[in-house]
Design an enzyme around this catalytic site. Structure first.
Site, short mmCIF file in Angstrom:
data_model
loop_
_atom_site.label_atom_id
_atom_site.label_comp_id
_atom_site.label_asym_id
_atom_site.label_seq_id
_atom_site.Cartn_x
_atom_site.Cartn_y
_atom_site.Cartn_z
N ASP A 178 -2.29 5.28 -12.22
CA ASP A 178 -3.34 6.28 -12.46
C ASP A 178 -4.52 5.67 -13.22
OD1 ASP A 178 -4.53 8.75 -12.29
OD2 ASP A 178 -3.44 9.61 -13.98
N HIS A 221 -10.36 2.34 -6.56
CA HIS A 221 -9.17 2.27 -5.69
C HIS A 221 -9.02 0.86 -5.11
CE1 HIS A 221 -8.55 6.45 -6.25
NE2 HIS A 221 -9.55 6.87 -5.51
N LEU A 257 13.08 -7.97 -3.22
CA LEU A 257 12.60 -6.69 -3.77
C LEU A 257 12.53 -5.59 -2.71
CD1 LEU A 257 11.12 -5.10 -6.13
CD2 LEU A 257 8.99 -5.96 -5.14
C1 IPE Z 1 -0.73 11.13 -9.68
O1 IPE Z 1 -2.03 10.95 -10.14
C2 IPE Z 1 -0.63 10.69 -8.26
C3 IPE Z 1 -0.76 9.25 -8.03
C4 IPE Z 1 -0.87 8.34 -8.94
C5 IPE Z 1 -0.73 8.86 -6.65
P1 IPE Z 1 -3.09 12.14 -10.14
O2 IPE Z 1 -4.34 11.58 -10.75
O3 IPE Z 1 -3.20 12.72 -8.80
O4 IPE Z 1 -2.40 13.20 -11.10
P2 IPE Z 1 -3.02 14.38 -11.95
O5 IPE Z 1 -3.80 15.23 -11.02
O6 IPE Z 1 -3.87 13.76 -13.01
O7 IPE Z 1 -1.83 15.07 -12.55
C1 IPE Z 2 -4.90 6.99 -9.18
O1 IPE Z 2 -6.17 7.01 -9.74
C2 IPE Z 2 -4.92 6.80 -7.69
C3 IPE Z 2 -4.57 8.02 -6.94
C4 IPE Z 2 -4.18 9.15 -7.43
C5 IPE Z 2 -4.68 7.93 -5.49
P1 IPE Z 2 -7.04 8.33 -9.77
O2 IPE Z 2 -7.86 8.37 -8.53
O3 IPE Z 2 -6.22 9.52 -10.03
O4 IPE Z 2 -7.99 8.03 -11.01
P2 IPE Z 2 -8.40 9.04 -12.16
O5 IPE Z 2 -7.14 9.61 -12.71
O6 IPE Z 2 -9.27 10.07 -11.53
O7 IPE Z 2 -9.11 8.18 -13.15
MG MG Z 3 -5.58 10.45 -11.72
#
Ligand code: IPE
Ligand code: IPE
Ligand code: MG
Length: 244
Positions: A12, A29, A123
């Protein structure tokens, strides 16, 4: 690293990392995918048996369409580019999640990558794509109910092990530890059943900045934790790594 069986990671913070650099979220990303690649190699080199990466949740469809499309494209491109390297690293790739809603070309690449790596013995790398644990658990309940209705299963035979084998993660063991980056303290629908006794680690580092050194810190901290599983004698993490 001592033998740690299964690591789950909620990757995240990509969006915030990019926004801090005044770049579009998609830029985060891209960097995040590179970090995933490095962490995967680290785990393969260090004889970790299972690594599950949360890549896209069932709730992530609620994001703007262009971000969703970009994530799908990135996953496809990443797998296309990495399949040979996965084979070379003896990594076996699988996906959990609901593939039905994914674009056909993405499903195609996923299937090809699974196929190309399915004889590998190092793995076990799992990507959770369009994965949501509530959906997983609901589907398991449905599946079991169906078997009971068809008289393939008796009500008394429904136990934890039966339920566990109806989950998408079956037959993989439950994660010993779950790591979430970016300073958020929640599981966001990741492995709710499987995490019952997982050790949880929350790192403030945003995923695009996460390195193998951050992972090493977490793993050494994991090895000092006592996992009691409800009992009162202390069980060191490193000595129980064969159980689920
Ligand atoms: C959780 O992250 C999902 C992934 C890392 C794929 P999100 O960014 O979607 O989660 P919330 O919305 O902050 O809980
Ligand atoms: C995690 O990073 C990747 C996915 C959930 C696909 P985010 O896109 O949630 O990044 P933040 O949390 O908005 O910074
Ligand atoms: Mg996120």
């Amino acid at each position: 690293v001592k033998s740690i069986n299964h690591i789950g990671i909620i990757m995240d913070g990509n969006g915030r990392w990019a926004q801090a650099r005044r770049r579009p979220r998609t830029y985060g990303h891209i960097k995040g995918a590179t970090v995933a690649k490095n962490i995967i190699s680290y785990c393969a080199e260090n004889k970790i048996k299972f690594l599950t990466l949360y890549a896209f949740s069932t709730e992530n469809w609620l994001r703007p369409k262009n971000e969703v499309t970009f994530l799908m494209m990135l996953l496809k491109r990443h797998l296309q580019k990495e399949v040979r390297s996965l084979v070379k690293q003896n990594i076996r790739f699988t996906v959990i999640g609901n593939l039905e809603q994914l674009p056909d070309d993405v499903v195609e690449i996923i299937k090809q990558t699974e196929q190309a790596t399915n004889r590998n013995t190092g793995l076990n790398l799992t990507f959770a794509v369009n994965y949501g644990s509530r959906q997983e658990i609901t589907n398991a309940a449905k599946e079991i109910a169906k078997r009971v209705l068809q008289n393939d299963l008796k009500l008394e035979e429904i136990d934890e092990s039966c339920f566990n084998s109806a989950l998408q993660t079956y037959p993989f063991p439950s994660p010993d530890l779950i790591i979430r980056t970016s300073g958020e303290y929640r599981l966001s629908n990741f492995m709710l059943w499987q995490s019952a006794y997982s050790e949880l680690f929350f790192s403030d580092v945003l995923w695009p900045d996460f390195t193998r050194y951050d992972l090493e810190d977490i793993l050494s901290s994991y090895l000092t934790r006592e996992r009691r599983f409800g009992k009162i004698e202390t069980v060191r993490s490193e000595s129980i790594n064969t159980r689920n």
